[in-house]
Write an enzyme that holds these catalytic residues in place. Sequence first.
Site: not given
Length: 220
Positions: A12, A113, A126, A128, A130
Amino acid sequence: MVYKVLITGGSRGIGKAVYELYSKKGYDVVAPGRKEMDLEDIDSIKGFVEKNREFDIVINNAGNNDIMNIDNLSEESTMSMIMTNLVSPIVLTGGLVSHMKSRRFGRIVNIGSIWGTVSKPGRVVYSATKSGIHGVTKTLAVELAPWNILVNTISPGYTLTDLTVKNNSEEQLMAIKADIPLGRLAETCEIAKAVFFVGNEDNTYITGQDILVDGGFSVQ
Ligand code: NDP
């Protein structure tokens, strides 16, 4: 010579666009689903690697983002994000580099990100993971350079995928668009083009970098 590419999370979103781009360009692309390799399960990753070691290009894309504040952490979500976004790319790449070393060629792209560089409430785990994945990129860029293995991070900004729809209401998406200099979210194919740019044999000198593909969001 047809290079062999492994992409995680190719079912996806961004991963699917990356899968399609490499396939269109004639690469031999493998995108195992969860049943073939569950990235939250180290034994599952090792089992996949034992049977499939010979990749020239690896795209560590799969990830998840559960938004939670520091005083309301779900242990399950925390461990899931750390495993999927950070531990699994390390374990997987570790199992695949010996083939690349033997060929003296490799390209590794880790999907980071913008939340690895800037942040926002609710992204404690999140962000942390990335930030961490770019640390992985930097170390591997230096460690693997003698074998002509180039390693980079591509960090998407807001991109139109299931993940973005899950984490933002229609109203929030409108506000986000208004806050992006280019005035819209990224299409998945726009992230895929950046992945391909650093993740193919024509890239011979860019390594250890974090390229933010965010329509100018993070530089305001
Ligand atoms: P999606 O939620 O659309 O897709 C996630 C993909 O990862 C799916 O293929 C999913 O498989 C796979 N995956 C998740 N967990 C596992 C697991 N445990 N084992 C195997 N596969 C798994 O995500 P996006 O395309 O939006 O995101 C892709 C990457 O880009 C992620 O790393 C994300 O953090 C990053 N990113 C995304 C942004 C965005 O705006 N969308 C912004 C910045 C970064 P399945 O189909 O089985 O669920």
